[in-house]
Design a protein around this motif. Structure first.
Motif, PDB file in Angstrom:
ATOM      1  N   ILE A 266      10.235  63.594   6.198  1.00  0.00           N
ATOM      2  CA  ILE A 266      10.260  62.526   5.875  1.00  0.00           C
ATOM      3  C   ILE A 266       8.597  62.225   6.259  1.00  0.00           C
ATOM      4  CG2 ILE A 266      10.658  60.209   6.832  1.00  0.00           C
ATOM      5  CD1 ILE A 266      13.002  61.535   8.356  1.00  0.00           C
ATOM      6  N   ASP A 268       4.941  60.937   3.528  1.00  0.00           N
ATOM      7  CA  ASP A 268       4.610  59.892   2.798  1.00  0.00           C
ATOM      8  C   ASP A 268       5.122  59.452   1.459  1.00  0.00           C
ATOM      9  OD1 ASP A 268       3.114  61.701   1.655  1.00  0.00           O
ATOM     10  OD2 ASP A 268       1.143  60.726   2.353  1.00  0.00           O
ATOM     11  N   THR A 272      10.198  54.670   2.602  1.00  0.00           N
ATOM     12  CA  THR A 272      10.919  54.248   4.080  1.00  0.00           C
ATOM     13  C   THR A 272      11.249  52.549   3.820  1.00  0.00           C
ATOM     14  OG1 THR A 272       8.713  53.917   4.764  1.00  0.00           O
ATOM     15  CG2 THR A 272       9.583  55.744   5.338  1.00  0.00           C
ATOM     16  N   VAL A 293       9.773  64.361  11.047  1.00  0.00           N
ATOM     17  CA  VAL A 293       9.129  63.090  10.732  1.00  0.00           C
ATOM     18  C   VAL A 293       7.498  63.406  10.664  1.00  0.00           C
ATOM     19  CG1 VAL A 293       8.440  60.545  11.286  1.00  0.00           C
ATOM     20  CG2 VAL A 293      10.805  61.602  11.646  1.00  0.00           C
ATOM     21  N   THR A 295       5.174  61.004   8.987  1.00  0.00           N
ATOM     22  CA  THR A 295       4.511  59.393   8.438  1.00  0.00           C
ATOM     23  C   THR A 295       5.004  58.722   9.450  1.00  0.00           C
ATOM     24  OG1 THR A 295       4.186  58.188   6.329  1.00  0.00           O
ATOM     25  CG2 THR A 295       6.404  58.787   6.985  1.00  0.00           C
ATOM     26  N   ASP A 296       4.268  57.464   8.979  1.00  0.00           N
ATOM     27  CA  ASP A 296       4.611  56.324   9.992  1.00  0.00           C
ATOM     28  C   ASP A 296       6.102  55.595   9.920  1.00  0.00           C
ATOM     29  OD1 ASP A 296       4.777  54.105  11.577  1.00  0.00           O
ATOM     30  OD2 ASP A 296       3.238  52.964  10.267  1.00  0.00           O
ATOM     31  N   VAL A 297       7.002  55.783  10.478  1.00  0.00           N
ATOM     32  CA  VAL A 297       8.203  55.065  10.417  1.00  0.00           C
ATOM     33  C   VAL A 297       8.559  54.224  11.570  1.00  0.00           C
ATOM     34  CG1 VAL A 297       9.295  57.209   9.439  1.00  0.00           C
ATOM     35  CG2 VAL A 297       9.242  57.166  11.906  1.00  0.00           C
ATOM     36  N   THR A 298       7.453  53.414  11.929  1.00  0.00           N
ATOM     37  CA  THR A 298       7.926  52.354  12.917  1.00  0.00           C
ATOM     38  C   THR A 298       8.646  51.322  12.574  1.00  0.00           C
ATOM     39  OG1 THR A 298       5.282  52.704  13.640  1.00  0.00           O
ATOM     40  CG2 THR A 298       6.560  50.546  14.312  1.00  0.00           C
ATOM     41  N   LEU A 300      11.318  51.666  10.624  1.00  0.00           N
ATOM     42  CA  LEU A 300      12.647  52.024  10.747  1.00  0.00           C
ATOM     43  C   LEU A 300      13.012  52.308  11.999  1.00  0.00           C
ATOM     44  CD1 LEU A 300      12.561  54.830   7.795  1.00  0.00           C
ATOM     45  CD2 LEU A 300      14.140  52.804   7.907  1.00  0.00           C
ATOM     46  N   GLN A 301      12.278  52.881  13.048  1.00  0.00           N
ATOM     47  CA  GLN A 301      12.438  52.878  14.522  1.00  0.00           C
ATOM     48  C   GLN A 301      13.030  51.791  14.990  1.00  0.00           C
ATOM     49  OE1 GLN A 301       8.975  54.856  15.577  1.00  0.00           O
ATOM     50  NE2 GLN A 301       9.729  56.811  15.642  1.00  0.00           N
ATOM     51  N   PHE A 308      17.344  58.984  14.144  1.00  0.00           N
ATOM     52  CA  PHE A 308      16.510  60.019  13.481  1.00  0.00           C
ATOM     53  C   PHE A 308      17.060  61.326  14.215  1.00  0.00           C
ATOM     54  CE2 PHE A 308      13.635  56.403  12.566  1.00  0.00           C
ATOM     55  CZ  PHE A 308      13.021  56.835  11.534  1.00  0.00           C
TER      56      PHE A 308
END
Length: 425
Positions: A266, A268, A272, A293, A295-298, A300-301, A308
């Motif tokens: 996951i 860039d 996302t 992971v 990249t920035d998945v804020t 999604l989190q 995840f």
């Protein structure tokens, strides 16, 4: 057949995401050749970004491990100087350091004139690092100059063109890469990615739901890849013998109407925003993401129905895919992904699962068996349609398509090409 000693310079760790390099090397080992797989290097700056590397790679740099007795070894390269993707002089210094490590290990193994099979453009300077290479293969699977990070595209392109010109055989996994390589090598051979069809066909049993998972008959607890036992476990430490394949993996979400799945890194290059749109559209869908992971998945989190699950051993991936009602290939469309030939699409098809993909050039020929769409609204609608219209007939059609794209067939094509210039593989 002459037994050939092969040094493979990998773009991914042997125990990382199981992909093209590992699949081909395992099959070369099954054919009797000996493999030394070199993990990609880390630099002195790497632990600043990922503290885990201090424990996992820093202390063991230069270590040689026997993965499969008498067949496959794994080498952790020495720590590299940073910025080697920006300065050719630094790359040359790093490759000389790697060359010294390789010469020592090749002597230890008793290999005198190995074949070099590389996935990294920086290997151009390894050709002048004091090793008598019997033959050089460049397998181009990425547009390296398009990656983000500490890379100068001009330097990367210069190294890649140098490697392509000096190699004895050049392969490309996508049409865009083939066209790019043709500027330096008119004889570049297009060899797309593929699937370990038998491995992922195990996922074609009854999909699990919130209530559990039905048992699939005729499954083996001990698996082979091309006759090399347990090498799929190179992606992790879990052995099939310790795992009951009919079980639903314990960390998969429960209590949802459908499970939508993704397997892969996951980074860039993954859209996302599309994943978030799918999760927001239906709260009764669980989105299960398997892989590292990067990249920035804020965003999604923050969604309660996105899970995840991290890296998983290759050996158990079919158990997860079996529980997916729909599988996703949500790549962004940009310079990098225009040349991506996603392995995951072949694997999903081998499992018989509905596949929803963004409009990558390499995926378009698989439409309509693979649903290709653009935009969040179409992405969500395509998933809804896949749930409603899936059938045993469609499952069989997907699996039949996957059987046309096996790693064994791909390797045979590559060895035929190599044999034209050598005749002993």
């Amino acid at each position: 057949m002459t037994v050939v000693d092969i040094v493979c310079i990998g773009a991914a760790e042997w125990r990382g995401i199981w992909a093209r390099a590992q699949q081909l090397m395992v099959r070369l080992a099954q054919r009797g050749h000996r493999i030394l797989y070199v993990d990609p290097p880390i630099t002195y700056l790497a632990p600043l970004k990922n503290r885990d590397l201090l424990q996992r790679r820093w202390q063991s740099a230069g270590r040689l491990e026997e993965v499969e007795p008498g067949r496959i070894w794994r080498l952790e390269p020495p720590i590299f100087l940073p910025f080697h993707g920006m300065r050719r002089s630094l790359n040359s210094m790093n490759q000389r350091r790697l060359g010294r490590s390789l010469r020592r290990r090749l002597g230890q193994l008793g290999w005198e004139q190995p074949l070099l099979w590389t996935y990294l453009p920086g290997s151009c300077d390894l050709l002048s690092a004091g090793i008598d290479w019997r033959y050089v293969v460049y397998d181009c699977v990425d547009d390296h100059a398009a990656f983000t990070g500490l890379i100068d595209p001009a330097v990367m392109a210069d190294m890649e063109s140098d490697l392509a010109r000096r190699a004895d055989a050049v392969f490309a996994s996508a049409r865009a890469l083939q066209e790019k390589m043709r500027r330096f090598r008119p004889d570049v051979l297009l060899v797309p990615n593929a699937a370990d069809v038998e491995h992922f066909a195990q996922a074609a049993g009854t999909a699990g739901d919130a209530a559990g998972l039905e048992t699939t008959e005729g499954r083996k607890d001990s698996e082979d890849i091309g006759g090399v036992k347990d090498l799929k476990n190179g992606a992790g430490d879990l052995k099939n013998a310790d795992y009951h394949r009919e079980q639903k993996p314990a960390d998969l979400p429960s209590g949802y109407r459908h499970i939508i799945g993704f397997i892969g890194g996951i980074g860039d290059w993954i859209d996302t925003a599309l994943l978030a749109a799918a999760a927001r559209a239906h709260k009764d869908w669980a989105l299960a993401l398997i892989g590292p992971v990067e990249t920035d998945v804020t965003a999604l989190q923050a969604l309660p129905n996105v899970f995840f699950l991290g890296r998983k051993p290759y050996a158990v991936l079919p158990d997860y895919v079996r529980c997916f009602d729909v599988c996703l290939s949500p790549f962004r469309l940009n310079e990098l992904t225009m040349s991506v030939n996603p392995v995951k699409v072949y694997e999903y098809l081998a499992a018989g699962k509905p596949v929803i993909s963004t409009a990558l050039p390499e995926v378009l020929p698989f439409s309509p068996i693979v649903t290709v769409c653009e935009g969040a609204e179409a992405f969500v609608a395509s998933i809804e349609t896949a749930f409603a219209e899936d059938s045993p007939e469609k499952q069989a059609e997907r699996m039949a398509l996957a059987r046309q794209h096996s790693w064994d067939a791909r390797l045979t094509a590559m060895l035929d090409k190599i044999g034209e210039g050598w005749g002993c593989v």
